[in-house]
Write a protein that holds these residues in place. Structure first.
Motif, PDB file in Angstrom:
ATOM      1  N   UNK A   1      25.283  -9.715  14.010  1.00 36.84           N
ATOM      2  CA  UNK A   1      24.680  -9.348  15.511  1.00 36.84           C
ATOM      3  C   UNK A   1      24.444  -7.825  15.706  1.00 36.84           C
ATOM      4  N   UNK A   2      23.445  -7.634  16.249  1.00 39.68           N
ATOM      5  CA  UNK A   2      22.800  -6.292  16.405  1.00 39.68           C
ATOM      6  C   UNK A   2      21.880  -5.959  15.521  1.00 39.68           C
TER       7      UNK A   2
ATOM      8  N   UNK B   1      29.233   4.884   6.674  1.00 43.09           N
ATOM      9  CA  UNK B   1      29.872   5.067   7.709  1.00 43.09           C
ATOM     10  C   UNK B   1      29.340   3.922   8.909  1.00 43.09           C
ATOM     11  N   UNK B   2      29.913   3.996   9.986  1.00 42.08           N
ATOM     12  CA  UNK B   2      29.195   3.215  11.183  1.00 42.08           C
ATOM     13  C   UNK B   2      29.197   4.051  12.200  1.00 42.08           C
TER      14      UNK B   2
ATOM     15  N   UNK C   1      25.331   3.737  18.734  1.00 41.16           N
ATOM     16  CA  UNK C   1      23.789   4.507  18.357  1.00 41.16           C
ATOM     17  C   UNK C   1      23.022   3.256  18.025  1.00 41.16           C
ATOM     18  N   UNK C   2      21.923   3.113  18.348  1.00 39.60           N
ATOM     19  CA  UNK C   2      21.005   2.086  17.869  1.00 39.60           C
ATOM     20  C   UNK C   2      19.915   3.168  16.854  1.00 39.60           C
TER      21      UNK C   2
ATOM     22  N   UNK D   1      25.120  -0.418  16.884  1.00 37.96           N
ATOM     23  CA  UNK D   1      26.492   0.168  16.444  1.00 37.96           C
ATOM     24  C   UNK D   1      27.393  -0.583  15.881  1.00 37.96           C
ATOM     25  N   UNK D   2      28.377   0.086  15.409  1.00 39.53           N
ATOM     26  CA  UNK D   2      29.586  -0.565  14.577  1.00 39.53           C
ATOM     27  C   UNK D   2      28.957  -1.437  13.620  1.00 39.53           C
TER      28      UNK D   2
END
Ligand code: TYD
Length: 138
Positions: free
Chosen positions: A7-8, A55-56, A60-61, A97-98
């Motif tokens: 998702x995302x 990293x995550x 931030x998109x 993000x994430x």
């Protein structure tokens, strides 16, 4: 076929304006992307065997495009991992993000261009996988 992205995250096809002279792709923030572009950075001249990212982001998109060459992007939402090969300048990977992400298997000529929704902020990075996993659960 690539497994469903977390998702995302999604691949978007970019319009190519082509004629006998060659090709041109234009990307307008907010119009072609779900965010305003605050930063552009490029990753290139990557050395053999390198893995980047790891990293995550808290918030931030980004849109990631292999404008030349190719690389593999691994996306991890804390539950499962999916790999996407980026090898087409007319396809961008939207990454929210994430998402823990790692880039590897760069071709010699790979140039990644990344459009980001915010300026660089080290405080937005989660660079420890255990911390990411714990936050992704919540
Ligand atoms: P790094 O986060 O290690 O890159 P990657 O995610 O590709 O592995 O960034 C490399 C260096 O560049 C580090 O010193 C931070 C700096 N940097 C900026 O100054 N601005 C930026 O927009 C980015 C992405 C990195």
């Amino acid at each position: 076929m690539t497994d469903a992205l977390p998702a995302g995250c999604r691949l978007i096809r970019l319009a190519v304006k082509g004629d006998h002279r060659g090709s041109l792709i234009a990307i307008e923030g907010e119009h072609d992307l779900p965010f305003a572009i605050a930063r552009v950075y490029c990753v290139y001249a990557t050395t053999e065997g390198t893995v980047r990212g790891m990293h995550a982001h808290r918030q931030l998109d980004q849109l990631v495009i292999a404008v030349a060459g190719s690389c593999t992007m691994m996306l991890d939402d804390g539950q499962r991992r999916v790999e996407v090969r980026l090898d087409d300048p007319a396809v961008g990977l939207l990454m929210g993000s994430m998402i823990w992400h790692e880039m590897s298997d760069f071709s010699d000529n790979c140039v990644l261009m990344v459009l980001a929704s915010a300026v660089y902020d080290e405080a937005d990075y989660i660079r420890d996988y255990a911390t990411f996993k714990a936050l992704a659960k919540t």
